[in-house]
Write an enzyme that holds these catalytic residues in place. Sequence first.
Site, PDB file in Angstrom:
ATOM      1  N   CYS A  17       0.848  -1.198   0.000  1.00 53.08           N
ATOM      2  CA  CYS A  17       0.000   0.000   0.000  1.00 53.08           C
ATOM      3  C   CYS A  17       0.880   1.244   0.000  1.00 53.08           C
ATOM      4  O   CYS A  17       2.070   1.178   0.268  1.00 53.08           O
ATOM      5  CB  CYS A  17      -0.867   0.028   1.240  1.00 53.08           C
ATOM      6  SG  CYS A  17      -1.612  -1.536   1.634  1.00 53.08           S
ATOM      7  N   ARG A  50       3.062   0.449  -7.336  1.00 51.98           N
ATOM      8  CA  ARG A  50       3.149  -0.665  -6.391  1.00 51.98           C
ATOM      9  C   ARG A  50       1.887  -1.524  -6.388  1.00 51.98           C
ATOM     10  O   ARG A  50       1.867  -2.592  -5.787  1.00 51.98           O
ATOM     11  CB  ARG A  50       3.372  -0.115  -4.977  1.00 51.98           C
ATOM     12  CG  ARG A  50       4.654   0.681  -4.861  1.00 51.98           C
ATOM     13  CD  ARG A  50       4.602   1.599  -3.671  1.00 51.98           C
ATOM     14  NE  ARG A  50       4.621   0.863  -2.433  1.00 51.98           N
ATOM     15  CZ  ARG A  50       5.730   0.550  -1.780  1.00 51.98           C
ATOM     16  NH1 ARG A  50       6.888   0.932  -2.245  1.00 51.98           N
ATOM     17  NH2 ARG A  50       5.678  -0.113  -0.668  1.00 51.98           N
ATOM     18  N   TRP A  89      -3.864  -1.975  -0.759  1.00 50.02           N
ATOM     19  CA  TRP A  89      -3.797  -3.298  -1.394  1.00 50.02           C
ATOM     20  C   TRP A  89      -4.369  -4.222  -0.323  1.00 50.02           C
ATOM     21  O   TRP A  89      -3.727  -4.473   0.689  1.00 50.02           O
ATOM     22  CB  TRP A  89      -2.341  -3.604  -1.724  1.00 50.02           C
ATOM     23  CG  TRP A  89      -2.027  -5.012  -2.143  1.00 50.02           C
ATOM     24  CD1 TRP A  89      -1.836  -6.080  -1.331  1.00 50.02           C
ATOM     25  CD2 TRP A  89      -1.826  -5.480  -3.465  1.00 50.02           C
ATOM     26  NE1 TRP A  89      -1.530  -7.185  -2.076  1.00 50.02           N
ATOM     27  CE2 TRP A  89      -1.513  -6.857  -3.381  1.00 50.02           C
ATOM     28  CE3 TRP A  89      -1.884  -4.883  -4.736  1.00 50.02           C
ATOM     29  CZ2 TRP A  89      -1.263  -7.629  -4.507  1.00 50.02           C
ATOM     30  CZ3 TRP A  89      -1.621  -5.669  -5.836  1.00 50.02           C
ATOM     31  CH2 TRP A  89      -1.317  -7.021  -5.734  1.00 50.02           C
ATOM     32  N   ASN A 145       0.159   0.988   6.599  1.00 42.42           N
ATOM     33  CA  ASN A 145       0.632  -0.174   5.844  1.00 42.42           C
ATOM     34  C   ASN A 145       1.088  -1.219   6.845  1.00 42.42           C
ATOM     35  O   ASN A 145       1.690  -0.864   7.855  1.00 42.42           O
ATOM     36  CB  ASN A 145       1.844   0.189   4.979  1.00 42.42           C
ATOM     37  CG  ASN A 145       1.485   1.110   3.838  1.00 42.42           C
ATOM     38  OD1 ASN A 145       0.314   1.349   3.563  1.00 42.42           O
ATOM     39  ND2 ASN A 145       2.498   1.630   3.178  1.00 42.42           N
ATOM     40  N   GLY A 146       0.874  -2.483   6.539  1.00 44.40           N
ATOM     41  CA  GLY A 146       1.310  -3.538   7.455  1.00 44.40           C
ATOM     42  C   GLY A 146       0.105  -4.292   7.983  1.00 44.40           C
ATOM     43  O   GLY A 146      -1.003  -4.172   7.452  1.00 44.40           O
ATOM     44  N   GLU A 187      10.775 -24.953 -12.893  1.00 44.80           N
ATOM     45  CA  GLU A 187      10.665 -23.521 -12.647  1.00 44.80           C
ATOM     46  C   GLU A 187      11.974 -22.800 -13.014  1.00 44.80           C
ATOM     47  O   GLU A 187      11.952 -21.717 -13.614  1.00 44.80           O
ATOM     48  CB  GLU A 187      10.289 -23.284 -11.175  1.00 44.80           C
ATOM     49  CG  GLU A 187      10.255 -21.836 -10.728  1.00 44.80           C
ATOM     50  CD  GLU A 187       9.286 -20.941 -11.487  1.00 44.80           C
ATOM     51  OE1 GLU A 187       8.476 -21.455 -12.272  1.00 44.80           O
ATOM     52  OE2 GLU A 187       9.378 -19.709 -11.325  1.00 44.80           O
ATOM     53  N   LYS A 237      12.343 -19.832 -15.783  1.00 48.85           N
ATOM     54  CA  LYS A 237      12.916 -18.504 -15.487  1.00 48.85           C
ATOM     55  C   LYS A 237      13.970 -18.155 -16.521  1.00 48.85           C
ATOM     56  O   LYS A 237      14.006 -17.049 -17.033  1.00 48.85           O
ATOM     57  CB  LYS A 237      13.572 -18.468 -14.108  1.00 48.85           C
ATOM     58  CG  LYS A 237      12.803 -18.218 -12.848  1.00 48.85           C
ATOM     59  CD  LYS A 237      11.911 -17.050 -12.721  1.00 48.85           C
ATOM     60  CE  LYS A 237      10.650 -17.185 -13.494  1.00 48.85           C
ATOM     61  NZ  LYS A 237       9.441 -17.526 -12.826  1.00 48.85           N
ATOM     62  N   GLU A 270      12.418 -17.332 -20.019  1.00 42.67           N
ATOM     63  CA  GLU A 270      11.697 -16.067 -20.203  1.00 42.67           C
ATOM     64  C   GLU A 270      12.586 -14.844 -20.070  1.00 42.67           C
ATOM     65  O   GLU A 270      12.311 -13.820 -20.677  1.00 42.67           O
ATOM     66  CB  GLU A 270      10.428 -15.951 -19.327  1.00 42.67           C
ATOM     67  CG  GLU A 270      10.526 -16.311 -17.917  1.00 42.67           C
ATOM     68  CD  GLU A 270       9.211 -16.154 -17.141  1.00 42.67           C
ATOM     69  OE1 GLU A 270       8.203 -15.675 -17.661  1.00 42.67           O
ATOM     70  OE2 GLU A 270       9.218 -16.519 -15.951  1.00 42.67           O
ATOM     71  N   HIS A 312      16.085 -41.796 -20.256  1.00 39.18           N
ATOM     72  CA  HIS A 312      15.028 -42.169 -21.213  1.00 39.18           C
ATOM     73  C   HIS A 312      15.004 -41.226 -22.412  1.00 39.18           C
ATOM     74  O   HIS A 312      13.998 -41.131 -23.106  1.00 39.18           O
ATOM     75  CB  HIS A 312      13.675 -42.180 -20.495  1.00 39.18           C
ATOM     76  CG  HIS A 312      13.663 -43.152 -19.352  1.00 39.18           C
ATOM     77  ND1 HIS A 312      13.594 -44.512 -19.534  1.00 39.18           N
ATOM     78  CD2 HIS A 312      13.791 -42.958 -18.017  1.00 39.18           C
ATOM     79  CE1 HIS A 312      13.641 -45.115 -18.356  1.00 39.18           C
ATOM     80  NE2 HIS A 312      13.768 -44.189 -17.420  1.00 39.18           N
ATOM     81  N   LYS A 334       2.374  -9.674 -17.895  1.00 42.33           N
ATOM     82  CA  LYS A 334       2.341 -10.057 -16.483  1.00 42.33           C
ATOM     83  C   LYS A 334       1.122 -10.922 -16.182  1.00 42.33           C
ATOM     84  O   LYS A 334       1.189 -11.878 -15.434  1.00 42.33           O
ATOM     85  CB  LYS A 334       2.352  -8.794 -15.609  1.00 42.33           C
ATOM     86  CG  LYS A 334       2.351  -9.080 -14.114  1.00 42.33           C
ATOM     87  CD  LYS A 334       3.647  -9.761 -13.681  1.00 42.33           C
ATOM     88  CE  LYS A 334       3.635 -10.249 -12.256  1.00 42.33           C
ATOM     89  NZ  LYS A 334       4.623 -11.302 -12.017  1.00 42.33           N
TER      90      LYS A 334
END
Length: 608
Positions: A2, A27, A74, A100-101, A481, A485, A488, A504, A603
Site C-alpha cells: 500500500c 506498487r 492493497w 501499511n502492514g 521452474e 525462469k 523467459e 530415457h 504479467k
Amino acid sequence: MCGIIGYIGKENATPLLFEGLRRESYRGYDSSGIVVFEEQATHYVRAVGKLEKLEEKFANNPFSGNIGVGHSRWATHGNVTEANAHPHADCKQNIFVVHNGIIENYAALKEKLEKKGHRFTSQTDTEVLPHLIEHFFKGNLEEAVQKTLQLVKGTYGLAVIAKEDPEKIVAARLSSPLVISVNSGGGFVASDPAALLSHSNKMIFLDDKEIAVVQSDNFRVTDMYNKPKEKEIVELEWTLEEAQKGGYPYFMLKEIIEQSESVKNSMRGRILTEEGRAKLGGLQQVEKQLRDIKRLNIIACGTSYHAGLVGEYMLEEYAGIPTDVDFASEFRYRKPIIDKETAFVFISQSGETADTLAALKEVKEKGGLTLGIVNVVGSSIARETDAGAYNHAGPEIGVASTKAFTSQLTVLSLLCLFLGRQRQMSLVMGQRIAKELARIPELIPQILSGADNIEKLAQKYRDARNFLYVGRKYNYPVALEGALKLKEISYIHAEGYGAGEMKHGPIALIDENFPTIALCPSDSVYEKMVSNIQEIKARNGKVIAIATEGNEDIRKIADDVIYIPKIFEMLTPILTTIPLQLFAYYIGVLKGNDVDKPRNLAKSVTVE
Ligand code: M6R
C-alpha cells in the site's frame, strides 16, 4: 504494497496528496482515499478502483486545506470496499490513520474497544488504530500514538492526523518503510521516497520503533517512549524510476531480494508452533467440509503450476491426501470428473489468468468445492472461489514470477499443515514443520549473500545455447521452474526434467556445451541425484550443483556449486529456487535484456 502520503504546510494539501498517491501507484492498489482538514471542516473521500475514481469523486465536490493524509490500499484484511479503504477514523472523526502492514492482535483489541463502546465501520485490522488512539487522546496526538503502539503487535508504517491537534502529522514505523522530508514546501510523510522526490531529495528514513512528529517547518523523532533520536538527513541521488525500484536496477532483482520479507508476510500470524498447526482464516468457513475431502486437484498455469507440483509432493507425503495437478489450459479439455469428495485448488498470482479462471468456472458450474491461493486481493479468482488463502506477498511487478512462487510454496506448506493435522499428521511432525517453516525468512538472506558468486557463474555460462535443469521429488518442479525462469528472461533454451528421466532420452543431448543445473540438496533422493550427475559428467557435461551447506563431496563431481542452508526436505524448494532466479536474472541482464518486461510476455495472461 500500500502507499502512504501526508502533507502539512502552507500549500493546498489536496493536489500534493493526489500526486504522491499517483507516484506510489506502480506498487499496485485496489482502493484509495484522502482526508484533508480545512479550518473547521474535515474533507474525507474514499473510492474503490483506480485513482481516477477518487479524483472523479473529488472533482464532484472539491476541497482544499493545509494538512492531510492519503492512502492507496492493497487489501489484506477485508474485501475491496469503500468502507475498508483508508484513511480510517475514530468514532468522532477527530483522528484519521493511514496504515501499511498488519496488526496481528487486532481482533483482541477490537473486542476490548467494542466493549468500551467504540463503533467499527470496516473489516480491517487498521481500524483498531484510530479507536485506540482516540481512547488515549488527551489533546496531544504523539502521546496517544505512543501509548497505542505499545499495545499493538504486528507491523506498521503509519501516518496520523487529529482535528483537535492539527499542527502536526505523527508517523511511525515497524517493519514497513516510512520516510519524511521537511523542506521549503512544508512537511511530508510517505511510505515510498518516490512519492517525495519531486519536492526534495533530502529525506529522513525512520527506523523500526521510531515515531516522528512532522510539522510544516520542522520535525522531531523519538523512540516509543518519547526519548529523542538523532536522525541523519539522507540526500538521494535517485531518479524517480530508480526510487520506485528502491535503488535496484530492476523490479525483478528487488522482488528476488525481498523474498525474506514476502515469505514472512505469507506466514505471518498463520503458524501455531506449539499446536503444530496452521491457522488459515480464509478456510475457516469450509474447515468442516475439508475434513471429509478425499482428494485434491490443483489447477494453475506457468510458475503457479510449478508451485502446485511441489504442493502435490507435500500434500501426499505429509497430509496423506491424493493430489493431482493440472495445467488450467488442459484441464477443461479432459472432461474432468467433478465429485463432492474432491477440493479444487486454484493457484494464481494475479488472480486474473484466463485459463485458470475458465477452469474455475467449469468446476463451479459442476458444483465442485473451489479454493484459491491468490496474491492479488479482490481479483476475479479470489472472488469466485468458495474460500482460500491469500499470499500477502505484495505486488509483483516484474513479469517473471519470483516472490510469488516462494510465497505460493509457503502457503502450500501451511495448507499441508492445516489439512495434515486434520488427518494423519502427528503433533510432533506438525511442530517440526511449523518450526522449520518459521526459520525460512532468516535463511533466505544467507542465499542472497552469495549473489556475487551466482553472478560470476552467470558470466561463465552466459554463452551456452541450451541448459538442462534436473531434480527429483520436491526439487523436480524446481527444475521446471528454474528452466522457465531462464527461458523467459534470457531467451536461452532450457529444459527442466525429472533427473530419473534423463536416461530415457534427454541424456543424448549432453556434451561439453550443454550445461546442467542439478538440484541436489541433502535429502531422501540425494544419492540418486549423485548417480545422475555422474552420468552427465561421464558424457563431458558441465554441472552446476545446488547443494546443502557442508556438503564438500559434491565439489568433487560438480564443476560449480551453489550452497543453500539445511532445511526440512519438504521446504527445500523455497530455498533452492532462489539461486535459480538469480542465475536467470544475471544472464538476462548480461545479455542486455529488459528482464522486467521480457519480449512477447505479459504479467497477467487474460486471454485463453
Ligand atoms: O498470475 P498467475 O500466477 O495465474 O500467472 C500464471 C503464469 O502466467 C505466470 O506464472 C507466468 O508463467 C510467469 N511469467 C512466470 O514467470
